[in-house]
Design an enzyme around this catalytic site. Structure first.
Site, PDB file in Angstrom:
ATOM      1  N   GLY A  13     -60.575  17.518  -9.039  1.00 27.88           N
ATOM      2  CA  GLY A  13     -60.053  16.089  -8.927  1.00 27.88           C
ATOM      3  C   GLY A  13     -60.365  15.280 -10.371  1.00 27.88           C
ATOM      4  N   PHE A  14     -60.222  14.118 -10.553  1.00 28.62           N
ATOM      5  CA  PHE A  14     -60.022  13.250 -11.576  1.00 28.62           C
ATOM      6  C   PHE A  14     -61.724  13.185 -12.259  1.00 28.62           C
ATOM      7  CE2 PHE A  14     -61.704   8.906 -12.946  1.00 28.62           C
ATOM      8  CZ  PHE A  14     -61.360   8.979 -14.073  1.00 28.62           C
ATOM      9  N   ASP A  34     -62.484  23.271  -4.195  1.00 28.05           N
ATOM     10  CA  ASP A  34     -61.554  22.529  -4.085  1.00 28.05           C
ATOM     11  C   ASP A  34     -60.502  22.587  -3.258  1.00 28.05           C
ATOM     12  OD1 ASP A  34     -59.794  20.045  -4.401  1.00 28.05           O
ATOM     13  OD2 ASP A  34     -60.891  19.579  -6.185  1.00 28.05           O
ATOM     14  N   ASN A 102     -72.841  21.227   4.381  1.00 28.57           N
ATOM     15  CA  ASN A 102     -72.617  22.579   3.989  1.00 28.57           C
ATOM     16  C   ASN A 102     -72.973  22.654   2.459  1.00 28.57           C
ATOM     17  OD1 ASN A 102     -71.436  23.453   6.265  1.00 28.57           O
ATOM     18  ND2 ASN A 102     -69.478  22.800   5.946  1.00 28.57           N
ATOM     19  N   ALA A 117     -71.980  12.895  -5.130  1.00 30.33           N
ATOM     20  CA  ALA A 117     -71.387  11.795  -5.861  1.00 30.33           C
ATOM     21  C   ALA A 117     -71.324  10.558  -4.798  1.00 30.33           C
ATOM     22  CB  ALA A 117     -70.049  12.000  -6.357  1.00 30.33           C
ATOM     23  N   TYR A 148     -64.723   5.673   4.502  1.00 27.45           N
ATOM     24  CA  TYR A 148     -65.238   5.863   3.220  1.00 27.45           C
ATOM     25  C   TYR A 148     -66.622   5.690   3.034  1.00 27.45           C
ATOM     26  CZ  TYR A 148     -65.484   6.376  -1.988  1.00 27.45           C
ATOM     27  OH  TYR A 148     -65.871   6.998  -3.318  1.00 27.45           O
ATOM     28  N   TYR A 162     -82.698  16.082   3.636  1.00 28.28           N
ATOM     29  CA  TYR A 162     -82.967  17.301   2.739  1.00 28.28           C
ATOM     30  C   TYR A 162     -84.044  17.455   2.136  1.00 28.28           C
ATOM     31  CZ  TYR A 162     -79.754  20.331   5.328  1.00 28.28           C
ATOM     32  OH  TYR A 162     -78.840  21.039   6.429  1.00 28.28           O
ATOM     33  N   ARG A 189     -55.454   3.268  -7.151  1.00 28.38           N
ATOM     34  CA  ARG A 189     -56.655   2.535  -7.730  1.00 28.38           C
ATOM     35  C   ARG A 189     -55.993   1.520  -8.918  1.00 28.38           C
ATOM     36  NH1 ARG A 189     -61.182   7.170  -7.661  1.00 28.38           N
ATOM     37  NH2 ARG A 189     -59.422   8.570  -7.884  1.00 28.38           N
TER      38      ARG A 189
HETATM   39  P1  NAD Z   1     -60.292  12.766  -6.528  1.00 27.83           P
HETATM   40  O1  NAD Z   1     -59.478  12.420  -5.557  1.00 27.83           O
HETATM   41  O2  NAD Z   1     -59.623  12.656  -8.031  1.00 27.83           O
HETATM   42  O3  NAD Z   1     -61.288  13.990  -6.662  1.00 27.83           O
HETATM   43  C1  NAD Z   1     -61.748  14.506  -5.243  1.00 27.83           C
HETATM   44  C2  NAD Z   1     -61.765  15.923  -5.219  1.00 27.83           C
HETATM   45  O4  NAD Z   1     -62.168  16.252  -3.972  1.00 27.83           O
HETATM   46  C3  NAD Z   1     -60.042  16.291  -5.359  1.00 27.83           C
HETATM   47  O5  NAD Z   1     -59.881  17.096  -5.968  1.00 27.83           O
HETATM   48  C4  NAD Z   1     -59.897  16.703  -3.640  1.00 27.83           C
HETATM   49  O6  NAD Z   1     -58.932  17.746  -3.598  1.00 27.83           O
HETATM   50  C5  NAD Z   1     -61.380  17.124  -3.402  1.00 27.83           C
HETATM   51  N1  NAD Z   1     -61.632  17.461  -1.970  1.00 27.83           N
HETATM   52  C6  NAD Z   1     -61.597  16.316  -1.098  1.00 27.83           C
HETATM   53  N2  NAD Z   1     -62.076  16.658   0.048  1.00 27.83           N
HETATM   54  C7  NAD Z   1     -62.212  18.048  -0.074  1.00 27.83           C
HETATM   55  C8  NAD Z   1     -62.654  19.172   0.983  1.00 27.83           C
HETATM   56  N3  NAD Z   1     -62.807  18.819   2.172  1.00 27.83           N
HETATM   57  N4  NAD Z   1     -62.837  20.376   0.402  1.00 27.83           N
HETATM   58  C9  NAD Z   1     -62.854  20.872  -0.633  1.00 27.83           C
HETATM   59  N5  NAD Z   1     -62.428  19.652  -1.751  1.00 27.83           N
HETATM   60  C10 NAD Z   1     -61.856  18.322  -1.214  1.00 27.83           C
HETATM   61  O7  NAD Z   1     -61.426  11.361  -6.932  1.00 27.83           O
HETATM   62  P2  NAD Z   1     -62.499  11.355  -7.930  1.00 27.83           P
HETATM   63  O8  NAD Z   1     -62.387   9.792  -8.418  1.00 27.83           O
HETATM   64  O9  NAD Z   1     -62.459  12.194  -8.957  1.00 27.83           O
HETATM   65  O10 NAD Z   1     -63.751  11.097  -7.164  1.00 27.83           O
HETATM   66  C11 NAD Z   1     -64.720  12.262  -7.223  1.00 27.83           C
HETATM   67  C12 NAD Z   1     -65.953  11.765  -6.496  1.00 27.83           C
HETATM   68  O11 NAD Z   1     -66.515  10.662  -7.202  1.00 27.83           O
HETATM   69  C13 NAD Z   1     -65.674  11.531  -4.982  1.00 27.83           C
HETATM   70  O12 NAD Z   1     -66.785  11.875  -4.318  1.00 27.83           O
HETATM   71  C14 NAD Z   1     -65.644   9.737  -4.943  1.00 27.83           C
HETATM   72  O13 NAD Z   1     -66.020   9.275  -3.808  1.00 27.83           O
HETATM   73  C15 NAD Z   1     -66.635   9.657  -6.107  1.00 27.83           C
HETATM   74  N6  NAD Z   1     -66.574   8.285  -6.891  1.00 27.83           N
HETATM   75  C16 NAD Z   1     -65.434   8.086  -7.540  1.00 27.83           C
HETATM   76  C17 NAD Z   1     -65.595   6.919  -8.085  1.00 27.83           C
HETATM   77  C18 NAD Z   1     -64.331   6.466  -9.390  1.00 27.83           C
HETATM   78  O14 NAD Z   1     -64.489   5.383  -9.906  1.00 27.83           O
HETATM   79  N7  NAD Z   1     -63.528   7.563  -9.671  1.00 27.83           N
HETATM   80  C19 NAD Z   1     -66.327   5.716  -7.845  1.00 27.83           C
HETATM   81  C20 NAD Z   1     -67.174   6.010  -6.799  1.00 27.83           C
HETATM   82  C21 NAD Z   1     -67.490   7.511  -6.413  1.00 27.83           C
END
Ligand code: NAD
Length: 313
Positions: A13-14, A34, A102, A117, A148, A162, A189
């Site tokens: 992801g990002f 992922d 898990n 996160a 969420y 844990y 977003r």
């Molecule tokens: P994103 O959607 O780009 O990345 C999330 C990744 O998780 C994706 O690659 C997706 O394919 C993977 N994923 C989702 N469900 C899955 C599953 N069941 N099994 C395996 N992979 C799975 O989003 P992001 O912005 O990179 O966010 C990453 C983390 O940071 C997340 O937990 C998000 O809640 C948290 N977060 C991000 C922000 C932000 O501003 N970007 C803010 C607060 C929290």
């Protein structure tokens, strides 16, 4: 000495892909798990020949089996944008409950450190500004964002269970809005939305009156903070974000200036339970991690816009 091994869920992801790059540069071995539900292979393609990097396409809500030594489990898998979690509410709740379970089980069995996160969304529509870690939040448990917010609140509770009951060495990072290259145009977003519209000379959509605030952190600052938290010995939650608060109209004007777009600002109704304010109190991160963000919004947006220019069809 053997390289430390990190299992990074959501690593395509990002944020996860930037974190993976950062750790590989510091000689970690990274196992990215992922299921690509929102992530993209393009984010990790450049790592395909890297011997210290392994990609496993799997759903962490179904299970997480890894052979060999693991030093850190970084649980970043989640649906993360409002469009994605509204479209996939059950997957969101599963990854924030079963997925977190898990990931914690793996850390427990391997004797590894664990980080989840979390998000500023656990504060809901906050009753205090800025938000301190001590605030318990003002969250609607059945609202349109509840899948969420509550998945992350449950993840935090499970992580503390844990830690307290089983002695797992855990970290909780509460991430505030972060932006940068590799966000998706269609992500929903605000930053990629406005940049994509501006580069296509389309109207820039602002929801509500545009007076609601967010605090935007550039991705390299966030990743640096996460790395520091991995090294620290601290199990209570830590806010990471940029405390400089901007309202949505201000953001749209900065993006208009950077892109020179002819697109006009248009207003649409505010989605349900959209928080009015977001601003992290980062006193704890400063004290414990010696961290504060350094990239200005203008600089970060210039970098992000140039990346989107290469990406926008
Ligand atoms: P994103 O959607 O780009 O990345 C999330 C990744 O998780 C994706 O690659 C997706 O394919 C993977 N994923 C989702 N469900 C899955 C599953 N069941 N099994 C395996 N992979 C799975 O989003 P992001 O912005 O990179 O966010 C990453 C983390 O940071 C997340 O937990 C998000 O809640 C948290 N977060 C991000 C922000 C932000 O501003 N970007 C803010 C607060 C929290």
């Amino acid at each position: 000495m053997q390289q430390p091994t990190v299992v990074l869920t959501g690593g395509a992801g990002f944020l996860g892909s930037h974190l993976g790059d950062f750790l590989l540069e510091r000689d970690y071995s990274v196992i990215c798990v992922d299921n690509l539900i929102t992530g993209r292979v393009a984010n990790i393609d450049h790592l395909s020949g890297n011997k210290s990097f392994k990609f496993i396409q799997a759903d962490v809500s179904e299970g997480l089996k890894i052979r060999g030594r693991v030093d850190f489990v970084l649980h970043f898998a989640s649906l993360a944008s409002p469009l994605d979690y509204a479209r996939l509410p059950i997957e969101t709740l599963k990854v924030g409950s079963l997925g977190t379970f898990n990931a914690l089980e793996l850390a427990h069995h391997k004797g590894a450190k664990f980080m989840m996160a979390s998000t500023s969304e656990i504060y809901g529509d906050p009753l205090h500004n800025p938000q301190k870690e001590e605030h318990w939040g003002n969250v609607n448990p059945i609202g349109p964002r509840s899948m969420y917010d509550e998945s992350k609140r449950f993840s935090e509770a499970l992580t503390m269970a844990y830690h307290r009951k089983l002695g797992v060495d855990t970290r909780i990072v509460r991430i505030f809005n972060t932006y940068g290259p590799r966000m998706k145009n269609e992500d929903g977003r605000i930053v990629p939305n406005l940049i994509t519209q501006a580069l296509a000379a389309k109207p820039l959509t602002i929801y509500g009156d545009g007076k609601q605030t967010r605090s935007f952190c550039y991705v390299s600052d966030l990743v640096d903070g996460i790395y520091r938290l991995m090294q620290a010995n601290f199990s209570d939650p830590v806010n990471l974000g940029n405390p400089i608060e901007k309202n949505m109209l201000e953001l749209a004007h900065i993006i208009k200036d950077i892109t020179g777009t002819s697109g006009k600002i248009v207003f649409q109704s505010l989605p349900g339970d959209d928080p009015r304010q977001r601003k992290p109190d980062i006193t704890r991160a400063k004290a414990i991690l010696g961290w504060k963000p350094g990239v200005t919004l203008k600089k970060g947006l210039i970098k992000t816009v140039s990346w989107f220019k290469g990406k926008t069809p």
